[in-house]
Design a protein around this motif. Structure first.
Motif, mmCIF file in Angstrom:
data_model
loop_
_atom_site.group_PDB
_atom_site.id
_atom_site.type_symbol
_atom_site.label_atom_id
_atom_site.label_comp_id
_atom_site.label_asym_id
_atom_site.label_seq_id
_atom_site.Cartn_x
_atom_site.Cartn_y
_atom_site.Cartn_z
ATOM 1 N N ARG A 18 -14.933 -18.156 -0.844
ATOM 2 C CA ARG A 18 -15.859 -19.296 -0.907
ATOM 3 C C ARG A 18 -15.099 -20.613 -0.785
ATOM 4 N N ALA A 19 -13.968 -20.718 -1.464
ATOM 5 C CA ALA A 19 -13.159 -21.939 -1.394
ATOM 6 C C ALA A 19 -12.681 -22.178 0.038
ATOM 7 N N PHE A 20 -12.242 -21.128 0.717
ATOM 8 C CA PHE A 20 -11.776 -21.238 2.107
ATOM 9 C C PHE A 20 -12.906 -21.708 3.019
ATOM 10 N N LEU A 21 -14.064 -21.059 2.932
ATOM 11 C CA LEU A 21 -15.159 -21.368 3.845
ATOM 12 C C LEU A 21 -15.695 -22.784 3.616
ATOM 13 N N LEU A 22 -15.857 -23.183 2.363
ATOM 14 C CA LEU A 22 -16.356 -24.531 2.076
ATOM 15 C C LEU A 22 -15.342 -25.603 2.490
ATOM 16 N N THR A 23 -14.057 -25.335 2.295
ATOM 17 C CA THR A 23 -13.035 -26.295 2.710
ATOM 18 C C THR A 23 -13.065 -26.491 4.218
ATOM 19 N N VAL A 24 -13.234 -25.403 4.959
ATOM 20 C CA VAL A 24 -13.325 -25.506 6.417
ATOM 21 C C VAL A 24 -14.582 -26.261 6.819
ATOM 22 N N GLU A 25 -15.716 -25.926 6.198
ATOM 23 C CA GLU A 25 -16.981 -26.554 6.580
ATOM 24 C C GLU A 25 -17.014 -28.040 6.251
ATOM 25 N N LYS A 26 -16.398 -28.433 5.144
ATOM 26 C CA LYS A 26 -16.409 -29.839 4.713
ATOM 27 C C LYS A 26 -15.156 -30.591 5.158
ATOM 28 N N SER A 27 -14.167 -29.876 5.716
ATOM 29 C CA SER A 27 -12.875 -30.467 6.103
ATOM 30 C C SER A 27 -12.206 -31.169 4.926
ATOM 31 N N SER A 28 -12.471 -30.672 3.722
ATOM 32 C CA SER A 28 -11.966 -31.346 2.518
ATOM 33 C C SER A 28 -11.943 -30.381 1.353
ATOM 34 N N ALA A 29 -10.807 -30.293 0.655
ATOM 35 C CA ALA A 29 -10.726 -29.458 -0.539
ATOM 36 C C ALA A 29 -11.465 -30.097 -1.701
ATOM 37 N N GLN A 45 -5.211 -24.067 -5.322
ATOM 38 C CA GLN A 45 -4.491 -22.866 -5.756
ATOM 39 C C GLN A 45 -5.093 -21.613 -5.127
ATOM 40 N N GLN A 46 -6.433 -21.542 -5.057
ATOM 41 C CA GLN A 46 -7.076 -20.378 -4.448
ATOM 42 C C GLN A 46 -6.719 -20.255 -2.972
ATOM 43 N N LEU A 47 -6.649 -21.395 -2.283
ATOM 44 C CA LEU A 47 -6.293 -21.371 -0.868
ATOM 45 C C LEU A 47 -4.840 -20.938 -0.671
ATOM 46 N N GLN A 48 -3.958 -21.435 -1.517
ATOM 47 C CA GLN A 48 -2.549 -21.053 -1.424
ATOM 48 C C GLN A 48 -2.361 -19.566 -1.689
ATOM 49 N N GLU A 49 -3.074 -19.039 -2.695
ATOM 50 C CA GLU A 49 -2.966 -17.613 -3.008
ATOM 51 C C GLU A 49 -3.502 -16.766 -1.857
ATOM 52 N N MET A 50 -4.555 -17.233 -1.221
ATOM 53 C CA MET A 50 -5.131 -16.493 -0.096
ATOM 54 C C MET A 50 -4.149 -16.450 1.072
ATOM 55 N N GLU A 51 -3.495 -17.578 1.376
ATOM 56 C CA GLU A 51 -2.511 -17.600 2.444
ATOM 57 C C GLU A 51 -1.318 -16.706 2.117
ATOM 58 N N LYS A 52 -0.926 -16.700 0.852
ATOM 59 C CA LYS A 52 0.200 -15.865 0.438
ATOM 60 C C LYS A 52 -0.130 -14.383 0.594
ATOM 61 N N LEU A 53 -1.353 -14.014 0.216
ATOM 62 C CA LEU A 53 -1.764 -12.622 0.330
ATOM 63 C C LEU A 53 -1.847 -12.174 1.783
ATOM 64 N N LEU A 54 -2.364 -13.052 2.649
ATOM 65 C CA LEU A 54 -2.529 -12.698 4.060
ATOM 66 C C LEU A 54 -1.263 -12.952 4.878
ATOM 67 N N GLN A 55 -0.303 -13.658 4.272
ATOM 68 C CA GLN A 55 0.980 -13.934 4.914
ATOM 69 C C GLN A 55 0.812 -14.691 6.229
ATOM 70 N N VAL A 56 -0.117 -15.669 6.213
ATOM 71 C CA VAL A 56 -0.362 -16.484 7.405
ATOM 72 C C VAL A 56 -0.935 -17.829 6.965
ATOM 73 N N LYS A 57 -0.619 -18.862 7.724
ATOM 74 C CA LYS A 57 -1.144 -20.192 7.445
ATOM 75 C C LYS A 57 -2.582 -20.273 7.943
ATOM 76 N N LEU A 58 -3.524 -20.618 7.056
ATOM 77 C CA LEU A 58 -4.938 -20.658 7.400
ATOM 78 C C LEU A 58 -5.461 -22.068 7.653
ATOM 79 N N LEU A 59 -4.846 -23.062 6.995
ATOM 80 C CA LEU A 59 -5.346 -24.433 7.057
ATOM 81 C C LEU A 59 -4.194 -25.391 7.309
#
Length: 307
Positions: A18-29, A45-59
């Motif tokens: 949810r944090a990822f999708l809303l950040t993308v939609e609003k262009s703002s954390a 923090q949620q976005l950083q943990e998600m990138e760490k888990l997927l091992q790729v830069k998302l934003l």
């Protein structure tokens, strides 16, 4: 022997998606955090943990905006599908949690939050003491977006959404007049019923232009051929009243907010009149469990007693 890849995606949480999708939609954390009712640091923090888990830069940050990388864009559709699947789980379990527990996420504007919600919220707590009602404030467009993406269960909005959405049900519950407020020192020089031209000579302390109420006010001035020039533009109804009481200008505010005016403020009716509509907004496929049914009933009841 070749070692299989570790299934990192198994650890991704709904909060992170949810944090990822809303950040993308609003262009703002920060905007995502406001809609989710959490701090910006929690979203980051949620976005950083998600990138760490997927091992790729998302934003990536581009100026003041946060935009998805190529990997982030590829992930948007699966995330939407996953969150939609979670929403479809609701009907299967709704009948098992009609005991009034859980959380209702209610989105509304600042004026309604202060001057409309206290009584219905008190009634909800008395009726369902185990229910948590999480109130998130924002303008109408932000609230409708939250209803659309599921981060808000029900919105209390001003008027209809800017763009019609067949998946959103909008129900008018209250129509209220807008009232002029002026400093007491200026009131003796003004007529009993005010026209736009009567206020044009005073500094105007108006709502933030991002809000729907400001659109209604601007249209009232323009119908009389007056272009309103705001000396101040604020998002807080209480700040507007305080500044009017200090003699710094005049304003138009909803009648709801005129119950507690200071001794240095005089309220006057205006020509027209002009009104704003308070409406409930929720998804047509939203499951109405006990908590949400009670919340809707108390909001409707409070509005009926004010009509």
């Amino acid at each position: 022997m070749e070692r299989s890849a570790r299934p990192l995606h198994h650890a991704i949480t709904l909060r992170q998606m949810r944090a990822f999708l809303l950040t993308v939609e609003k262009s703002s954390a920060s905007a995502a955090a406001r809609l989710l009712g959490v701090s910006q640091s929690a979203v980051s923090q949620q976005l950083q943990e998600m990138e760490k888990l997927l091992q790729v830069k998302l934003l990536e940050r581009v100026g003041v905006r946060i935009l998805p990388t190529q990997a982030g864009r590829a992930l948007m559709a699966p995330v939407r599908q996953a969150l939609a699947a979670v929403e479809r789980m609701e009907p299967a379990i709704a009948e098992f949690r009609n005991d009034g527990t859980g959380t209702v996420r209610l989105g509304t504007g600042a004026t309604a939050c202060i001057h409309f919600l206290p009584k219905p919220l008190a009634q909800i707590r008395a009726q369902l003491p185990k229910l948590q009602v999480l109130v998130v404030t924002g303008n109408t467009d932000e609230i409708v977006k939250g209803v659309e993406n599921g981060s808000i269960d029900v919105g209390l909005i001003t008027g209809d959404p800017a763009r019609p959405n067949p998946t959103i049900h909008v129900e008018e519950i209250l129509v209220e007049d807008l009232i002029a407020i002026v400093p007491k020192a200026n009131a003796c020089r003004l007529p009993e019923t005010l026209r736009p031209r009567d206020l044009a000579g005073l500094p105007l302390i108006l709502f933030d232009p991002a809000g729907r109420t400001r659109d209604i006010i601007d249209a009232w001035f323009q119908r009389d051929g007056v272009k309103p020039i705001a000396a101040m533009e604020l998002g807080s109804i209480e700040a507007i009243k305080t500044l009017v009481g200090a003699g710094l200008g005049a304003s138009l505010i909803p009648r709801l907010a005129t119950n507690c005016l200071g001794p240095d403020i005089v309220s006057r009716p205006i020509t027209g009149p002009i009104q704003r509509r308070l409406c409930l907004a929720l998804r047509i496929d939203k499951v109405l469990d006990a908590g949400l049914r009670t919340t809707l009933a108390q909001l409707r009841s409070a509005a009926a007693h004010m009509s």
